[in-house]
Scaffold this motif. Structure first.
Motif, PDB file in Angstrom:
ATOM      1  N   SER A  22       2.983   0.987  -0.645  1.00  0.00           N
ATOM      2  CA  SER A  22       2.011   0.992  -1.744  1.00  0.00           C
ATOM      3  C   SER A  22       0.583   1.119  -1.217  1.00  0.00           C
ATOM      4  CB  SER A  22       2.147  -0.274  -2.592  1.00  0.00           C
ATOM      5  OG  SER A  22       3.395  -0.291  -3.252  1.00  0.00           O
ATOM      6  N   ASP A  23       0.269   0.390  -0.156  1.00  0.00           N
ATOM      7  CA  ASP A  23      -1.075   0.472   0.426  1.00  0.00           C
ATOM      8  C   ASP A  23      -1.372   1.886   0.917  1.00  0.00           C
ATOM      9  OD1 ASP A  23      -1.411  -2.222  -0.091  1.00  0.00           O
ATOM     10  OD2 ASP A  23      -1.142  -2.847   1.996  1.00  0.00           O
ATOM     11  N   ILE A  25       0.169   4.785   0.035  1.00  0.00           N
ATOM     12  CA  ILE A  25       0.168   5.776  -1.046  1.00  0.00           C
ATOM     13  C   ILE A  25      -1.102   5.644  -1.884  1.00  0.00           C
ATOM     14  CG2 ILE A  25       1.375   4.690  -2.994  1.00  0.00           C
ATOM     15  CD1 ILE A  25       2.102   8.135  -1.466  1.00  0.00           C
ATOM     16  N   SER A  26      -1.614   4.454  -2.029  1.00  0.00           N
ATOM     17  CA  SER A  26      -2.867   4.263  -2.752  1.00  0.00           C
ATOM     18  C   SER A  26      -4.010   4.997  -2.049  1.00  0.00           C
ATOM     19  CB  SER A  26      -3.182   2.770  -2.863  1.00  0.00           C
ATOM     20  OG  SER A  26      -4.397   2.569  -3.532  1.00  0.00           O
ATOM     21  N   ILE A  27      -4.033   4.926  -0.736  1.00  0.00           N
ATOM     22  CA  ILE A  27      -5.075   5.602   0.040  1.00  0.00           C
ATOM     23  C   ILE A  27      -4.928   7.112  -0.050  1.00  0.00           C
ATOM     24  CG2 ILE A  27      -5.936   6.049   2.387  1.00  0.00           C
ATOM     25  CD1 ILE A  27      -5.141   3.080   2.997  1.00  0.00           C
ATOM     26  N   VAL A  28      -3.725   7.618   0.203  1.00  0.00           N
ATOM     27  CA  VAL A  28      -3.561   9.081   0.304  1.00  0.00           C
ATOM     28  C   VAL A  28      -3.529   9.778  -1.052  1.00  0.00           C
ATOM     29  CG1 VAL A  28      -2.495   8.944   2.588  1.00  0.00           C
ATOM     30  CG2 VAL A  28      -1.038   9.070   0.557  1.00  0.00           C
ATOM     31  N   THR A  29      -3.308   9.033  -2.137  1.00  0.00           N
ATOM     32  CA  THR A  29      -3.374   9.654  -3.466  1.00  0.00           C
ATOM     33  C   THR A  29      -4.691   9.327  -4.163  1.00  0.00           C
ATOM     34  OG1 THR A  29      -2.312   7.805  -4.634  1.00  0.00           O
ATOM     35  CG2 THR A  29      -0.856   9.554  -3.793  1.00  0.00           C
ATOM     36  N   GLU A  30      -5.624   8.757  -3.427  1.00  0.00           N
ATOM     37  CA  GLU A  30      -6.913   8.348  -3.993  1.00  0.00           C
ATOM     38  C   GLU A  30      -6.719   7.480  -5.236  1.00  0.00           C
ATOM     39  OE1 GLU A  30      -8.483  12.405  -4.277  1.00  0.00           O
ATOM     40  OE2 GLU A  30      -9.938  11.837  -2.718  1.00  0.00           O
ATOM     41  N   ASP A  31      -5.814   6.523  -5.135  1.00  0.00           N
ATOM     42  CA  ASP A  31      -5.500   5.547  -6.185  1.00  0.00           C
ATOM     43  C   ASP A  31      -4.829   6.137  -7.422  1.00  0.00           C
ATOM     44  OD1 ASP A  31      -6.309   3.320  -4.761  1.00  0.00           O
ATOM     45  OD2 ASP A  31      -8.365   3.408  -5.498  1.00  0.00           O
ATOM     46  N   LYS A  32      -4.332   7.369  -7.335  1.00  0.00           N
ATOM     47  CA  LYS A  32      -3.563   7.897  -8.471  1.00  0.00           C
ATOM     48  C   LYS A  32      -2.313   7.039  -8.657  1.00  0.00           C
ATOM     49  CE  LYS A  32      -1.306  11.907 -10.454  1.00  0.00           C
ATOM     50  NZ  LYS A  32      -1.010  13.324 -10.337  1.00  0.00           N
ATOM     51  N   LYS A  34      -0.674   3.413  -7.134  1.00  0.00           N
ATOM     52  CA  LYS A  34      -1.044   2.234  -6.355  1.00  0.00           C
ATOM     53  C   LYS A  34       0.151   1.371  -5.986  1.00  0.00           C
ATOM     54  CE  LYS A  34      -5.593   1.874  -8.422  1.00  0.00           C
ATOM     55  NZ  LYS A  34      -6.529   1.031  -9.141  1.00  0.00           N
ATOM     56  N   GLU A  35       1.275   1.619  -6.661  1.00  0.00           N
ATOM     57  CA  GLU A  35       2.423   0.732  -6.440  1.00  0.00           C
ATOM     58  C   GLU A  35       3.714   1.537  -6.350  1.00  0.00           C
ATOM     59  OE1 GLU A  35       4.198  -3.435  -8.237  1.00  0.00           O
ATOM     60  OE2 GLU A  35       2.614  -2.394  -9.311  1.00  0.00           O
ATOM     61  N   VAL A  36       4.430   1.314  -5.271  1.00  0.00           N
ATOM     62  CA  VAL A  36       5.719   1.959  -5.027  1.00  0.00           C
ATOM     63  C   VAL A  36       6.772   0.866  -4.949  1.00  0.00           C
ATOM     64  CG1 VAL A  36       7.053   3.377  -3.409  1.00  0.00           C
ATOM     65  CG2 VAL A  36       4.622   3.855  -3.771  1.00  0.00           C
ATOM     66  N   LYS A  37       7.922   1.123  -5.546  1.00  0.00           N
ATOM     67  CA  LYS A  37       9.033   0.171  -5.517  1.00  0.00           C
ATOM     68  C   LYS A  37      10.223   0.825  -4.827  1.00  0.00           C
ATOM     69  CE  LYS A  37       7.144  -2.969  -8.225  1.00  0.00           C
ATOM     70  NZ  LYS A  37       6.813  -4.293  -7.797  1.00  0.00           N
ATOM     71  N   PHE A  74       6.388   5.854   7.462  1.00  0.00           N
ATOM     72  CA  PHE A  74       5.303   5.188   8.168  1.00  0.00           C
ATOM     73  C   PHE A  74       5.426   3.666   8.028  1.00  0.00           C
ATOM     74  CE2 PHE A  74       0.988   3.592   8.604  1.00  0.00           C
ATOM     75  CZ  PHE A  74       0.617   4.190   9.795  1.00  0.00           C
ATOM     76  N   GLY A  75       5.740   3.190   6.828  1.00  0.00           N
ATOM     77  CA  GLY A  75       5.905   1.755   6.600  1.00  0.00           C
ATOM     78  C   GLY A  75       7.058   1.171   7.395  1.00  0.00           C
TER      79      GLY A  75
END
Length: 142
Positions: A22-23, A25-32, A34-37, A74-75
């Protein structure tokens, strides 16, 4: 016993992986997003920011899917190898448009302060973006 251990590992591992993905993806999508499950079967969904609904990764664009897969790999590497081993990437940004590529390269530039990153590509656009952003990198043309 093995099933119980597996469930315990999943229980302990999943929240950390979800947070790391989530951290990133929030960065690389410019906050489009913010949360991945990621569930115990490794099914991946994102939380749609406007509706808070879970959206299966298969319903997203190819570029967004690639971003999430990258963030997931990466995670996992980050969790399993806390000693910051080098990251070797081989032409993994092919489906990225210019904006996605620039975002991921900014992310990797920041990450390169903590670990060595080796990026193989047959394109020059990565070099062009890194140059334009005044990123520090070594370039080898083979």
């Amino acid at each position: 016993t093995i099933e119980k251990i597996s469930k315990n590992i999943q229980r302990d591992f999943a929240p950390t992986l979800n947070k790391k993905v989530s951290d990133t993806i929030s960065i690389v999508t410019e906050d489009k997003y913010k949360e991945v499950k990621i569930n115990e079967k490794m099914d991946i969904s994102v939380v749609e920011p406007e509706s808070n609904a879970l959206v299966d990764i298969g319903r997203l664009s190819g570029g967004t899917m690639d971003q999430i897969y990258f963030a997931t790999r990466f995670g996992i590497v980050d969790i399993l190898k806390e000693d910051k081993t080098p990251l070797i990437l081989d032409d993994c940004f092919i489906q990225y448009d210019k904006n996605r590529l620039e975002n991921i390269l900014k992310f990797l530039t920041k990450e390169s302060e903590k670990r060595q990153i080796i990026l193989f590509t047959c394109h020059t656009r990565e070099k062009d973006i890194l140059d334009r952003n005044n990123s520090e990198f070594n370039y080898l043309n083979l």
